[in-house]
Design an enzyme around this catalytic site. Structure first.
Site, PDB file in Angstrom:
ATOM      1  CB  ALA A 190      -0.931  -0.011   1.213  1.00  0.00           C
ATOM      2  NE  ARG A 209       1.203  -2.299  -6.809  1.00  0.00           N
ATOM      3  CZ  ARG A 209       0.753  -3.505  -7.106  1.00  0.00           C
ATOM      4  NH1 ARG A 209      -0.501  -3.829  -6.866  1.00  0.00           N
ATOM      5  NH2 ARG A 209       1.555  -4.386  -7.686  1.00  0.00           N
ATOM      6  CG  ASP A 260       6.159  -1.100  22.284  1.00  0.00           C
ATOM      7  OD1 ASP A 260       6.699  -2.074  21.723  1.00  0.00           O
ATOM      8  OD2 ASP A 260       5.925  -1.062  23.497  1.00  0.00           O
ATOM      9  CB  ILE A 312       1.218 -11.146  16.427  1.00  0.00           C
ATOM     10  CG1 ILE A 312       2.386 -11.470  17.358  1.00  0.00           C
ATOM     11  CG2 ILE A 312       1.581 -11.411  14.974  1.00  0.00           C
ATOM     12  CD1 ILE A 312       2.708 -12.973  17.414  1.00  0.00           C
ATOM     13  NE  ARG A 335       9.595 -11.254  24.549  1.00  0.00           N
ATOM     14  CZ  ARG A 335      10.186 -11.488  23.382  1.00  0.00           C
ATOM     15  NH1 ARG A 335      10.711 -12.651  23.142  1.00  0.00           N
ATOM     16  NH2 ARG A 335      10.269 -10.561  22.461  1.00  0.00           N
ATOM     17  N   GLY A 374     -13.488 -21.189  24.131  1.00  0.00           N
ATOM     18  CA  GLY A 374     -14.169 -21.676  25.334  1.00  0.00           C
ATOM     19  C   GLY A 374     -13.219 -22.233  26.372  1.00  0.00           C
TER      20      GLY A 374
END
Ligand code: ADP
Length: 327
Positions: free
Chosen positions: A26, A29, A107, A131, A176, A190
């Site tokens: 992105a 382009r 971060d 993630i 972590r 569950g």
């Protein structure tokens, strides 16, 4: 007067996350669409210091939106922590004429970008690529949705075998410092208990609740542990559980790096595309040194200085939901 941005660099830094490629695509382009020259910087900040910088064209990012990992590679760069390293990085970027930088990372990467921007006046834009989802100022981070879906897929499979044998599984997921993967995957599968770094693990409470379940013959249980829980991860928790509940057939499964890989989910591709596009717009509009996020489905800009300080918190309501639903 601010210098007009004409040549931009893009890099991926820190832990990799599925969807980073979609963000790079992105940026490239959109930059080309607006008449900018775009350069790909290899292996995070290392590429700036080692001058590993390549011109990017529209076709350089063909066929990558669906691929995990990052075509620019990522790295942790020790030298960038030092002023000398950053000065070298600046000199290399200046030689090429790069006057805007887009950093896709977590971060830590933003901390580096903030320092770099303050010291050398290089306009920097951060895109949250992690993630872990623990970054404030955005509802989404690139890679979290894919990682958590990978975890869910694996945990569902573990539940099948747990059910067949009446077993207790203690499953460790990534995180972590952040419990988001554990929390979301645990609720979505569950799980009976979820142990996260943001809360001190109460091992007695866990043992007590498993004993109570054993009494009423609820033998299939899943406990999700974030790798950074303060008790020491799944193996340590399992040691105590096996000792205190010798009759419960207990197994450990550590999901590990599968959570980082794989084709990004639709959500991750979409947010990466929106954020990449928006990052270039920020540079063009002179909205420098911000992290681009999405809040309430709108683009949201947090000064890098603030973005490195705040963490996304886990509310108590989540933990209450787990307790009620896992009975
Ligand atoms: P993440 O971006 O995933 O949080 P790291 O914390 O490892 O990953 O940061 C990625 C890279 O960003 C580091 O290897 C380093 O090059 C740079 N970096 C992190 N913190 C700083 C800092 N305080 N000053 C300068 N550079 C930093």
């Amino acid at each position: 007067m601010q210098q007009k941005v004409s040549k931009i660099g893009v890099l991926t830094s820190g832990g990799d996350a599925p969807g980073m490629n979609a963000a790079v695509r992105a940026v490239v382009r959109t930059g080309i669409y607006y008449g900018l020259e775009v350069f790909g910087i290899m292996r995070g900040y290392t590429g700036t210091i080692e001058n590993d910088i390549v011109p990017m064209h529209s076709r350089s990012v063909a066929n990558i939106i669906q691929r995990g990992g990052t075509i620019l590679k990522t790295a942790r760069c020790k030298d960038f922590y030092e002023y000398e390293g950053r000065a070298k990085a600046y000199a290399n970027l200046k030689k090429i004429g790069i006057n805007g930088l887009i950093i896709i990372g977590g971060d830590g990467s933003f901390r580096g970008a903030h320092t770099f921007a303050s010291e050398f006046g290089m306009p920097c834009i951060g895109l949250p690529g992690t993630i872990d989802k623990d970054i404030a100022g955005t509802d989404f981070t690139i890679g979290f949705d894919t990682a958590v879906n990978t975890a869910i897929d694996a945990i569902d499979k573990i539940r099948d075998t747990a059910d067949a044998h009446d077993r207790l599984f203690i499953i460790e997921v990534m995180g972590r410092d952040s419990g988001y993967i554990a929390l979301h995957s645990g609720i979505a599968t569950g799980a009976e208990s979820i142990l996260i770094p943001e809360r001190k693990t109460d091992i007695e409470e866990l043992v007590g609740s498993l004993q109570e379940k054993e009494k009423r013959k609820k033998l299939v249980n899943l406990v999700i542990v974030a790798e950074g829980d303060n008790f020491g991860g799944a193996e340590e928790v399992a040691k105590v559980v096996k000792e205190r509940l010798p009759n419960v057939d207990t197994r450990v499964c550590i999901l590990g790096h599968i959570q980082r890989g794989g084709s990004p989910s639709c959500l991750d591709r979409l947010i990466a595309s929106r954020m990449g596009y928006s990052a270039v717009e920020c540079l063009l509009e002179g909205r420098f040194n911000v992290m681009v996020g999405i809040v309430n489905n709108r683009m949201h800009y947090t000064p890098l200085e603030k973005a490195v300080k705040a963490k996304q918190k886990i509310g108590d309501d989540w933990l209450k939901i787990i307790k009620i639903l896992a009975s």
